[in-house]
Design a protein around this motif. Structure first.
Motif, PDB file in Angstrom:
ATOM      1  N   ASN A  24      -5.389  -0.003  -6.156  1.00  0.00           N
ATOM      2  CA  ASN A  24      -6.222  -0.231  -4.984  1.00  0.00           C
ATOM      3  C   ASN A  24      -6.626   1.075  -4.299  1.00  0.00           C
ATOM      4  N   TRP A  25      -5.941   2.182  -4.630  1.00  0.00           N
ATOM      5  CA  TRP A  25      -6.203   3.474  -3.993  1.00  0.00           C
ATOM      6  C   TRP A  25      -6.233   4.557  -5.059  1.00  0.00           C
TER       7      TRP A  25
ATOM      8  N   ASP B 163       0.832  -1.202   0.000  1.00  0.00           N
ATOM      9  CA  ASP B 163       0.000   0.000   0.000  1.00  0.00           C
ATOM     10  C   ASP B 163       0.867   1.253   0.000  1.00  0.00           C
TER      11      ASP B 163
ATOM     12  N   PRO C 217      -9.851   4.108  -0.749  1.00  0.00           N
ATOM     13  CA  PRO C 217      -9.720   2.812  -1.422  1.00  0.00           C
ATOM     14  C   PRO C 217     -10.625   2.708  -2.642  1.00  0.00           C
TER      15      PRO C 217
ATOM     16  N   ARG D 106     -10.310  -2.710  -2.900  1.00  0.00           N
ATOM     17  CA  ARG D 106      -9.926  -2.782  -1.497  1.00  0.00           C
ATOM     18  C   ARG D 106     -11.094  -2.584  -0.546  1.00  0.00           C
TER      19      ARG D 106
END
Length: 425
Positions: free
Chosen positions: A40-41, A19, A64, A68
């Motif tokens: 994912n972000w 992350d 997110p 996610r």
């Protein structure tokens, strides 16, 4: 992570090192560049404070993506991350460097040949990376928000890696196995490391060092060797399967599209092989070094293992060639400007050329001797690595030489010198 803001941000203890890597990539990307589909972000807000031309601080808030959003992360989850001037994600609350704990120097004194290094203990990314170094199940022996009092990484000459953690001042010392490699998820594959040891508060550094060296290290070497052997064998078998994959010729109809074990072109087959080749390149040198260190004279004379040992140099040269291909490709890709209109086209072409060269270079490893030799010497993996004098002693003992203790036999008396007698007056 409690803040004074209206929004309650996610505690970094729920994040992974991947992350933080994605956070850094998103901040480094051009503002008008859209996030990748697999992201994912996505950034919500970025802020950089400067005093004139001097950088002061940078931060970003992320939310997110659908990938996610789960039971732990909701759509209303936000993460605030601070960055240094070079764009590296900082811990939640940066702290000043702490002096090296006396325990590190004391353990190093009782573990000659080992490396004993303190681990960064700032909340945030430091603790996430520390937790991900652990090998084996069970919770971490510390709170993921509050840092432990002491954390040391013990690295031995045989590839051993342990984490010695004191969760709180005056608490017992917990020693657990760390991953053989920092990036070794695919390597571990169900292998169980030796169980942890919990030392009481009054345990001396000499006692801790002796148990690490004599109780934990042999089991660690055995488990790590088996994990590397399994990973290499699985990758070699994967290449063998791909070598028999169906690839249509230019004059043949494409009638097996979508079938298992079939590819539209050699480039597709080589692309699928790259992940296996990466495993071979990562684990092969460890196996070669271990086989050379533990091979005995009897192994070279044995009709079953002797020919395989004579082919070891061929495997070693193939691994060296694969390493050159990977490093050359990485150097070339680093020279490509991300914003160039044809950057992705050049990247794809570079990967195809890399995969083609790697497929040809990996041929000696597909049916090579490394898996069989690694399995043959596996029982010796737990043994400590002897020095040269110990190896010679062991060789003499195995051959039944009466001088295995290196006693020097007395030299036989020299015969008398027969010369012409001197004349006397």
């Amino acid at each position: 992570m409690s803040t004074n803001d209206v929004v309650s941000y996610l505690d970094h203890a729920h994040l992974m090192a991947a992350d933080f890597t994605e956070f850094e990539q998103l901040v480094a990307a051009r503002p008008d560049q859209r996030p990748a589909l697999h992201a994912n972000w996505h950034p919500v807000l970025t802020s950089t404070q400067r005093d004139g031309a001097q950088w002061m601080s940078s931060s970003a808030v992320f939310k997110p993506c659908d990938a996610r959003v789960d039971t732990e992360l909701s759509e209303e989850t936000y993460v605030r991350v601070y960055f240094d001037e070079d764009g590296r994600a900082l811990p939640d609350r940066p702290r000043r460097p702490v002096p090296v704990p006396p325990l590190a120097a004391e353990l190093a004194e009782h573990l000659p040949g080992w490396s004993v290094q303190p681990c960064p203990l700032n909340p945030g990314r430091d603790l996430v990376e520390l937790r991900e170094r652990l090998w084996g199940g069970g919770p971490a022996p510390w709170d993921s928000v509050s840092p432990p009092h002491t954390a040391l990484l013990l690295a031995g000459p045989g590839g051993e890696r342990f984490l010695a953690v004191r969760p709180r001042p005056g608490h017992e010392l917990v020693v657990r196995a760390a991953r053989p490699d920092d990036d070794s998820d695919s390597l571990l594959g169900g292998m169980k490391p030796p169980a942890r040891i919990v030392f009481p508060t009054d345990a001396t550094p000499a006692t801790v060092a002796a148990d690490v060296r004599d109780r934990l290290a042999p089991g660690y070497r055995q488990a790590a060797w088996q994990a590397r052997t399994n990973a290499f064998t699985f990758a070699a078998e994967g290449l063998q399967r791909l070598s028999t994959a169906y690839i249509p010729g230019t004059d043949m109809p494409w009638s097996r599209r979508g079938e298992a074990g079939s590819f539209e072109s050699e480039a597709g087959r080589n692309r699928a092989a790259w992940r296996y080749i990466t495993t071979l390149t990562g684990q092969g040198p460890h196996l070669v070094a271990g086989i050379r260190a533990t091979a005995r004279v009897e192994d070279h004379l044995d009709p079953a293992t002797g020919p395989a040992l004579r082919r070891l140099g061929e495997s070693e040269r193939a691994l060296g060639r694969l390493r050159e291909i990977r490093e050359g490709w990485q150097d070339a890709m680093d020279c490509i400007l991300p914003g160039h209109p044809k950057a992705q086209q050049v990247l794809d072409r570079g990967e195809d050329l890399r995969n083609q060269e790697a497929w040809q270079a990996a041929a000696p490893l597909r049916d090579g001797p490394l898996p069989a030799l690694a399995a043959h010497v596996a029982p010796r993996a737990a043994l400590p690595v002897p020095d040269r004098e110990q190896q010679v002693k062991a060789a003499l003992a195995r051959t039944g030489h009466p001088r295995g203790d290196f006693a020097v036999a007395p030299a036989p008396p020299l015969p008398p010198v027969l010369g012409t007698p001197r004349r006397t007056r």
